[in-house]
Design a protein around this motif. Structure first.
Motif, PDB file in Angstrom:
ATOM      1  N   VAL A 166     -47.983  14.593 -17.111  1.00 53.65           N
ATOM      2  CA  VAL A 166     -46.693  14.209 -16.544  1.00 53.65           C
ATOM      3  C   VAL A 166     -46.067  15.418 -15.856  1.00 53.65           C
ATOM      4  CG1 VAL A 166     -44.445  13.173 -17.010  1.00 53.65           C
ATOM      5  CG2 VAL A 166     -46.401  12.599 -18.467  1.00 53.65           C
ATOM      6  N   SER A 167     -45.534  15.199 -14.648  1.00 55.01           N
ATOM      7  CA  SER A 167     -44.778  16.226 -13.939  1.00 55.01           C
ATOM      8  C   SER A 167     -43.314  16.093 -14.336  1.00 55.01           C
ATOM      9  CB  SER A 167     -44.939  16.048 -12.423  1.00 55.01           C
ATOM     10  OG  SER A 167     -44.142  16.978 -11.726  1.00 55.01           O
ATOM     11  N   ILE A 168     -42.763  17.153 -14.929  1.00 48.78           N
ATOM     12  CA  ILE A 168     -41.433  17.117 -15.538  1.00 48.78           C
ATOM     13  C   ILE A 168     -40.410  17.807 -14.646  1.00 48.78           C
ATOM     14  CG2 ILE A 168     -40.094  17.895 -17.539  1.00 48.78           C
ATOM     15  CD1 ILE A 168     -42.629  17.666 -19.181  1.00 48.78           C
ATOM     16  N   ASP A 169     -39.231  17.236 -14.562  1.00 50.09           N
ATOM     17  CA  ASP A 169     -38.109  17.842 -13.848  1.00 50.09           C
ATOM     18  C   ASP A 169     -37.529  18.944 -14.727  1.00 50.09           C
ATOM     19  OD1 ASP A 169     -35.773  18.523 -12.545  1.00 50.09           O
ATOM     20  OD2 ASP A 169     -35.196  16.468 -12.086  1.00 50.09           O
ATOM     21  N   LEU A 170     -37.604  20.193 -14.262  1.00 45.81           N
ATOM     22  CA  LEU A 170     -37.170  21.331 -15.071  1.00 45.81           C
ATOM     23  C   LEU A 170     -35.662  21.423 -15.225  1.00 45.81           C
ATOM     24  CD1 LEU A 170     -39.626  24.080 -13.764  1.00 45.81           C
ATOM     25  CD2 LEU A 170     -39.803  22.691 -15.839  1.00 45.81           C
ATOM     26  N   SER A 171     -34.919  20.671 -14.449  1.00 50.03           N
ATOM     27  CA  SER A 171     -33.461  20.702 -14.582  1.00 50.03           C
ATOM     28  C   SER A 171     -32.983  19.806 -15.721  1.00 50.03           C
ATOM     29  CB  SER A 171     -32.806  20.264 -13.270  1.00 50.03           C
ATOM     30  OG  SER A 171     -33.083  18.901 -12.992  1.00 50.03           O
ATOM     31  N   LEU A 172     -33.879  19.011 -16.284  1.00 51.80           N
ATOM     32  CA  LEU A 172     -33.515  18.076 -17.341  1.00 51.80           C
ATOM     33  C   LEU A 172     -34.060  18.541 -18.693  1.00 51.80           C
ATOM     34  CD1 LEU A 172     -34.306  14.690 -15.543  1.00 51.80           C
ATOM     35  CD2 LEU A 172     -32.079  15.823 -15.755  1.00 51.80           C
ATOM     36  N   PRO A 173     -33.431  18.120 -19.783  1.00 55.75           N
ATOM     37  CA  PRO A 173     -33.984  18.428 -21.111  1.00 55.75           C
ATOM     38  C   PRO A 173     -35.300  17.687 -21.316  1.00 55.75           C
ATOM     39  CG  PRO A 173     -31.673  17.730 -21.251  1.00 55.75           C
ATOM     40  CD  PRO A 173     -32.130  17.414 -19.868  1.00 55.75           C
ATOM     41  N   LEU A 174     -36.148  18.226 -22.175  1.00 50.48           N
ATOM     42  CA  LEU A 174     -37.374  17.524 -22.525  1.00 50.48           C
ATOM     43  C   LEU A 174     -37.037  16.207 -23.216  1.00 50.48           C
ATOM     44  CD1 LEU A 174     -39.620  20.400 -23.950  1.00 50.48           C
ATOM     45  CD2 LEU A 174     -39.761  19.323 -21.698  1.00 50.48           C
ATOM     46  N   CYS A 175     -37.809  15.201 -22.904  1.00 50.84           N
ATOM     47  CA  CYS A 175     -37.607  13.891 -23.540  1.00 50.84           C
ATOM     48  C   CYS A 175     -38.329  13.906 -24.884  1.00 50.84           C
ATOM     49  CB  CYS A 175     -38.164  12.792 -22.635  1.00 50.84           C
ATOM     50  SG  CYS A 175     -37.564  11.150 -23.026  1.00 50.84           S
ATOM     51  N   ARG A 176     -37.574  13.657 -25.958  1.00 54.12           N
ATOM     52  CA  ARG A 176     -38.133  13.762 -27.309  1.00 54.12           C
ATOM     53  C   ARG A 176     -38.924  12.539 -27.734  1.00 54.12           C
ATOM     54  NH1 ARG A 176     -32.230  15.178 -29.439  1.00 54.12           N
ATOM     55  NH2 ARG A 176     -31.915  13.594 -27.816  1.00 54.12           N
ATOM     56  N   GLY A 177     -38.667  11.410 -27.110  1.00 51.97           N
ATOM     57  CA  GLY A 177     -39.345  10.178 -27.484  1.00 51.97           C
ATOM     58  C   GLY A 177     -38.653   8.997 -26.828  1.00 51.97           C
ATOM     59  N   ARG A 178     -39.039   7.806 -27.261  1.00 51.51           N
ATOM     60  CA  ARG A 178     -38.433   6.607 -26.682  1.00 51.51           C
ATOM     61  C   ARG A 178     -38.453   5.476 -27.700  1.00 51.51           C
ATOM     62  NH1 ARG A 178     -39.953   3.871 -20.783  1.00 51.51           N
ATOM     63  NH2 ARG A 178     -38.002   2.699 -20.590  1.00 51.51           N
ATOM     64  N   LEU A 179     -37.354   4.758 -27.763  1.00 52.94           N
ATOM     65  CA  LEU A 179     -37.236   3.600 -28.647  1.00 52.94           C
ATOM     66  C   LEU A 179     -37.684   2.366 -27.873  1.00 52.94           C
ATOM     67  CD1 LEU A 179     -36.247   2.826 -31.515  1.00 52.94           C
ATOM     68  CD2 LEU A 179     -34.034   2.249 -30.477  1.00 52.94           C
ATOM     69  N   ILE A 180     -38.734   1.717 -28.364  1.00 55.73           N
ATOM     70  CA  ILE A 180     -39.267   0.545 -27.676  1.00 55.73           C
ATOM     71  C   ILE A 180     -39.089  -0.699 -28.544  1.00 55.73           C
ATOM     72  CG2 ILE A 180     -40.961   1.923 -26.421  1.00 55.73           C
ATOM     73  CD1 ILE A 180     -43.083   0.852 -28.355  1.00 55.73           C
ATOM     74  N   SER A 181     -39.038  -1.840 -27.901  1.00 56.02           N
ATOM     75  CA  SER A 181     -38.892  -3.122 -28.589  1.00 56.02           C
ATOM     76  C   SER A 181     -40.183  -3.917 -28.467  1.00 56.02           C
ATOM     77  CB  SER A 181     -37.725  -3.926 -27.998  1.00 56.02           C
ATOM     78  OG  SER A 181     -36.506  -3.217 -28.134  1.00 56.02           O
ATOM     79  N   LEU A 182     -40.621  -4.498 -29.560  1.00 51.79           N
ATOM     80  CA  LEU A 182     -41.830  -5.313 -29.576  1.00 51.79           C
ATOM     81  C   LEU A 182     -41.490  -6.785 -29.401  1.00 51.79           C
ATOM     82  CD1 LEU A 182     -43.691  -3.572 -32.549  1.00 51.79           C
ATOM     83  CD2 LEU A 182     -43.705  -2.981 -30.112  1.00 51.79           C
ATOM     84  N   GLU A 183     -42.528  -7.607 -29.229  1.00 54.34           N
ATOM     85  CA  GLU A 183     -42.317  -9.041 -28.995  1.00 54.34           C
ATOM     86  C   GLU A 183     -41.649  -9.731 -30.177  1.00 54.34           C
ATOM     87  OE1 GLU A 183     -45.970 -10.175 -25.980  1.00 54.34           O
ATOM     88  OE2 GLU A 183     -46.296 -10.295 -28.143  1.00 54.34           O
ATOM     89  N   ASN A 184     -41.887  -9.225 -31.383  1.00 56.07           N
ATOM     90  CA  ASN A 184     -41.284  -9.835 -32.576  1.00 56.07           C
ATOM     91  C   ASN A 184     -39.857  -9.362 -32.826  1.00 56.07           C
ATOM     92  OD1 ASN A 184     -41.701  -7.231 -33.434  1.00 56.07           O
ATOM     93  ND2 ASN A 184     -43.236  -7.740 -34.984  1.00 56.07           N
ATOM     94  N   GLY A 185     -39.302  -8.569 -31.907  1.00 53.24           N
ATOM     95  CA  GLY A 185     -37.943  -8.083 -32.049  1.00 53.24           C
ATOM     96  C   GLY A 185     -37.818  -6.769 -32.783  1.00 53.24           C
ATOM     97  N   ARG A 186     -38.913  -6.282 -33.331  1.00 55.08           N
ATOM     98  CA  ARG A 186     -38.877  -5.022 -34.069  1.00 55.08           C
ATOM     99  C   ARG A 186     -38.789  -3.851 -33.103  1.00 55.08           C
ATOM    100  NH1 ARG A 186     -43.993  -2.434 -37.236  1.00 55.08           N
ATOM    101  NH2 ARG A 186     -42.969  -0.538 -37.999  1.00 55.08           N
ATOM    102  N   GLN A 187     -38.075  -2.792 -33.484  1.00 50.65           N
ATOM    103  CA  GLN A 187     -37.956  -1.589 -32.677  1.00 50.65           C
ATOM    104  C   GLN A 187     -38.776  -0.461 -33.304  1.00 50.65           C
ATOM    105  OE1 GLN A 187     -33.634  -1.006 -32.344  1.00 50.65           O
ATOM    106  NE2 GLN A 187     -33.757  -1.718 -30.226  1.00 50.65           N
TER     107      GLN A 187
END
Length: 358
Positions: A166-187
């Motif tokens: 991934v090419s990262i924008d150095l002006s932004l903080p590092l992204c620590r992760g991401r909260l995703i939603s599944l088909e059953n509604g679970r996060q």
């Protein structure tokens, strides 16, 4: 006096000063360059830079280094493959600080070049096995930066995680992760971990300065405690090697056995033995024809080798032994230096030199 290179557009130029001089490719140097920005406050030593990168880059014909000030360094090569390989192998660091690099055509003034991005290999941890796909990885990692799309899934398969460049924008903080939603509604929380991560500010998550140089630290007059950090060592990951086998597809039991029974496996050693057998058979045939004897009842080595895979080694050994014995019994002279030895435990051939000259 104001620098004329910055204010010439406001001046009235004479005929000698105005347009009329054009530079072409024939006037330029046939060199390839990488311009680098060192994100550190320390003074740079050209010798130290050379000692650091020379054994890592292993450039075919070496390279030149020139310090342009403001922690900008120009690396010059004469081999395009070296330049492409170095750029593709980002990220780079010096003294644990990020070094952002980009190809440089030497046409744009150095002080106008912007270092806004750097490439990292980012591991995605915590993806449910059902969604361990290239498509899911691309969708999840889109928030990190500009993702390089892999050609095959095995390039990013780390077993219990996926890994993308991934090419990262150095002006932004590092992204620590991401909260995703599944088909059953679970996060589910997907953690992002960065390979070969240099020094990073644990207060703001940026790669362009250290903790003690961060505005958050300065604004709080150094009163912040470690628990106030929003980032930490959990962002780091060991380098992933895609060549390591992480899985295996096993064929059906009966289909694999049927295939094994009908397939003749020829090793390089067996091929050499076969060639020797054919040569020996030719010599024997020539000698027997000269003596007026018939070989109609004899099985040739080529036909003898047409057997199943399990007995192939035995067939080769028996055929070769019979040919050699036949030659010895009938006083046939040959300069072939072969001796078949079959190891009944390993089923492998070994060739030892002997002279069959009687």
């Amino acid at each position: 006096m104001e620098d004329l290179t910055q204010s010439w557009s406001r001046l009235t130029l004479t005929n000698r000063e105005g347009p009329g001089c054009s530079l072409t490719a024939t006037d330029s140097l046939e060199e390839l360059s990488i311009l680098a920005k060192f994100f550190t406050k320390r003074n740079l030593s050209i010798d130290a830079i050379a000692r650091t990168f020379n054994p890592i880059w292993r450039a075919r014909n070496g390279f030149k280094i020139q310090n342009y000030g403001d922690h900008m360094v120009l690396f010059t090569f004469d081999n395009k493959n070296d330049v492409d390989r170095i750029i593709a192998s980002e990220p780079w660091s010096f003294d644990k600080h990020l070094v952002a690099m980009q190809k440089y055509d030497k046409e744009t003034p150095i002080d106008e070049v912007k270092f806004e991005r750097a490439s990292f290999w980012v591991q995605l941890h915590g993806i449910p096995p059902k969604y361990m796909t290239k498509e899911a990885a691309l969708k999840i990692s889109g928030v990190i930066g500009e993702v390089t799309v892999p050609k095959e899934f095995k390039e990013i398969d780390g077993g219990n995680f996926l890994c993308l460049q991934v090419s990262i924008d150095l002006s932004l903080p590092l992204c620590r992760g991401r909260l995703i939603s599944l088909e059953n509604g679970r996060q589910v929380w997907i953690s992002f971990k960065y390979e070969r991560l240099p020094n990073v500010c644990y207060w703001c998550g940026r790669l362009t300065h250290d903790d003690k140089e961060c505005e958050i630290w300065i604004d709080n007059e150094g009163t912040l405690k470690p628990d106030d950090r929003q980032f930490g060592p959990g962002l780091r990951a060991s380098a992933f090697t895609p060549t390591r086998k992480m899985g295996l597809t096993v064929p059906g039991y009966y289909s694999s056995r049927k295939k094994a029974e009908t397939t003749i496996v020829t090793t390089p050693m067996e091929a050499e033995v076969t060639a020797n057998l054919e040569q020996l058979a030719m010599i024997i045939t020539e000698n027997t024809q000269a003596n007026g004897r018939s070989e109609t009842n004899r099985v040739t080595p080529t036909k003898e080798l047409k057997c199943n895979a399990q007995s192939n080694n035995n067939c080769v050994a028996e055929s070769m032994t019979r040919d050699i014995n036949y030659g010895l019994e009938n006083n046939i002279k040959t300069d072939m230096n072969v001796e078949p030895l079959l190891d009944p435990q390993q089923h492998e051939f070994q060739l030892h030199s002997i002279n069959i000259n009687t």
